[in-house]
Design an enzyme around this catalytic site. Structure first.
Site, PDB file in Angstrom:
ATOM      1  CD1 TRP A   1       6.367  -5.087  -3.315  1.00  0.00           C
ATOM      2  CD2 TRP A   1       7.240  -3.061  -3.694  1.00  0.00           C
ATOM      3  NE1 TRP A   1       7.377  -4.879  -2.407  1.00  0.00           N
ATOM      4  CE2 TRP A   1       7.934  -3.651  -2.606  1.00  0.00           C
ATOM      5  CE3 TRP A   1       7.604  -1.776  -4.110  1.00  0.00           C
ATOM      6  CZ2 TRP A   1       8.978  -3.004  -1.939  1.00  0.00           C
ATOM      7  CZ3 TRP A   1       8.639  -1.132  -3.446  1.00  0.00           C
ATOM      8  CH2 TRP A   1       9.320  -1.734  -2.377  1.00  0.00           C
TER       9      TRP A   1
ATOM     10  CG  ASP B   1       7.183  -4.815 -10.245  1.00  0.00           C
ATOM     11  OD1 ASP B   1       8.185  -5.531 -10.400  1.00  0.00           O
ATOM     12  OD2 ASP B   1       7.023  -4.054  -9.261  1.00  0.00           O
TER      13      ASP B   1
ATOM     14  CE  LYS C   1      12.635  -7.721  -5.015  1.00  0.00           C
ATOM     15  NZ  LYS C   1      12.848  -7.572  -3.596  1.00  0.00           N
TER      16      LYS C   1
HETATM   17  N1  PMP Z   1       8.457  -4.085  -7.117  1.00  0.00           N
HETATM   18  C1  PMP Z   1       8.529  -5.199  -6.364  1.00  0.00           C
HETATM   19  C2  PMP Z   1       7.574  -6.329  -6.635  1.00  0.00           C
HETATM   20  C3  PMP Z   1       9.477  -5.291  -5.347  1.00  0.00           C
HETATM   21  O1  PMP Z   1       9.553  -6.393  -4.598  1.00  0.00           O
HETATM   22  C4  PMP Z   1      10.364  -4.207  -5.116  1.00  0.00           C
HETATM   23  C5  PMP Z   1      11.449  -4.247  -4.064  1.00  0.00           C
HETATM   24  N2  PMP Z   1      11.335  -5.157  -3.078  1.00  0.00           N
HETATM   25  C6  PMP Z   1      10.235  -3.069  -5.917  1.00  0.00           C
HETATM   26  C7  PMP Z   1       9.282  -3.055  -6.915  1.00  0.00           C
HETATM   27  C8  PMP Z   1      11.136  -1.891  -5.723  1.00  0.00           C
HETATM   28  O2  PMP Z   1      12.396  -2.233  -6.212  1.00  0.00           O
HETATM   29  P1  PMP Z   1      13.679  -1.327  -6.054  1.00  0.00           P
HETATM   30  O3  PMP Z   1      14.016  -1.285  -4.615  1.00  0.00           O
HETATM   31  O4  PMP Z   1      14.682  -2.045  -6.900  1.00  0.00           O
HETATM   32  O5  PMP Z   1      13.347   0.030  -6.592  1.00  0.00           O
END
Ligand code: PMP
Length: 361
Positions: free
Chosen positions: A102, A172, A196
């Site tokens: 991520w 994040d 989450k």
């Molecule tokens: N950052 C993290 C730490 C994630 O776990 C995720 C999705 N699993 C995202 C960003 C992306 O999120 P989204 O699908 O809501 O765009």
């Protein structure tokens, strides 16, 4: 009803009381004569829901008044793309500390609109550890420093995010927000997709210090302008009202359960239980993350023989344990242990793992 223990990384397990409340108001919301899904976001009924959700989130996370709280659509990924447009000048450096998938995504999303630089990365070691603060190479002119508090796929988590110097830290927190007390004042901005720990998918929270909102940023459409969104209480256009409502119910549930201090206690116990089972399996199961960097929220683990993976997953499902398949990037298994996962769920998983080992050892 046969609800399983759901170890999904997201959209993830929600607390049953939240689902029951949502179910009731799905049909009729208060005296609206209509479902929460059917009422205007500009009417007093929804405005009260939105304001209460924000007030409760501020209480839950101790968010000071000099931070705005935005509720946006588009997921955490959209926030990642909009960070440089809002907080960096054209071509300005933005530093990324990359500790997993991520963090890489955040960098990729920013790259078209900033000089996005890798300040540090643990990729060479397979993201099994965090890049130590001593190895961060920060740019003197960076608009901000971006970190990923918890890597949902690789299962590495910063327990104490280091100071980044003069540039504001942007973090994040998608997969660990509200899992333990958080000092918001260490950050310029914090963001998290809700799916989450905060509720349903379809809404994202951005907590941002108001002085960052005063930055000029780059030319952008008003809908992508966080200052404009803050001034409009996140209602420049029709917000994801249902998702906002269920987020509010989830935040209220967390407060009623004792808040982040209580969840920190529960989450530490749950993670300790599962890691002890893995480490105590004599190599039958293994987690490859450096112990100090192990995530409390997402625990990737491998069976000693991947040929057993399919049997593990199908027998786990029969035992009422679902969504344990690991992300395709890593393979193996992954158990996500967010706030809504009770300790009994983790105990059931650990019991199942020990039985499986006995049966197939
Ligand atoms: N950052 C993290 C730490 C994630 O776990 C995720 C999705 N699993 C995202 C960003 C992306 O999120 P989204 O699908 O809501 O765009």
């Amino acid at each position: 009803m046969s609800r399983a223990y759901n170890f999904s990384p997201g959209p993830a397990m929600l607390p049953e009381p939240v689902l029951r409340q949502a179910q009731a108001t799905m049909l009729e919301f208060g005296d609206a004569g209509a479902s929460i899904l059917e009422i205007s976001h500009r009417g007093p009924g929804f405005i009260a829901v939105a304001a209460q959700a924000e007030a409760d989130l501020r209480t839950l996370l101790s968010i000071p008044d000099d931070y705005a709280v935005l509720f946006t659509a588009g997921g955490a990924t959209t926030v990642q793309a909009l960070l440089p447009l809002n907080f960096a000048r054209p071509g300005q450096a933005a530093d990324y500390v990359v500790s997993g998938h991520w963090g890489k995504t955040a960098l990729k999303q920013a790259a078209p609109c900033a000089d996005a630089r890798i300040a540090a990365s643990s990729e060479a070691g397979g993201f099994r550890d965090l890049p130590s603060r001593a190895a961060w190479r920060l740019s003197p002119d960076a608009a901000y420093v971006h970190v990923t508090a918890n890597e949902t796929i690789h299962g590495v988590e910063w327990r104490d995010i280091p100071d980044a110097g003069s540039a504001p830290l942007i973090a994040d927190f998608s997969s660990s927000i509200a899992s333990e007390p958080l000092d918001v004042t260490k950050f310029g901005a914090i963001y998290a997709g809700a799916q989450k720990n905060l509720g349903p998918v379809g809404i994202t929270v951005l907590i941002v210090r108001r002085d960052l909102l005063a930055r000029e940023g780059q030319p952008r459409a008003p809908i992508f302008d966080y200052r404009a969104q803050a001034n409009a209480d996140s209602m420049l256009n029709t917000p994801p009202s249902w998702n906002w409502y269920v987020l509010g119910l989830t935040v209220k549930w967390m407060l009623d359960e004792g808040g982040v201090t209580e969840f920190a206690r529960r989450n530490a116990r749950k993670a300790a239980l599962l890691y002890a089972a893995i480490d105590g399996s004599g190599g039958y199961y293994r987690n490859e993350v450096a112990p100090a960097a192990r995530s409390r929220m997402n625990v990737p683990f491998f069976l000693h023989d991947p040929a057993l993976d399919a049997a593990f997953l199908s027998q786990a499902k029969l035992a009422g344990l679902v969504a344990l398949k690991g992300h395709r990037v890593l393979g193996g298994m992954r158990a996500s242990l967010y706030n809504a996962m009770p300790e009994a769920g983790v105990q059931a998983l650990v019991d199942f793992m020990q039985e499986f080992q006995t049966r197939h050892g």
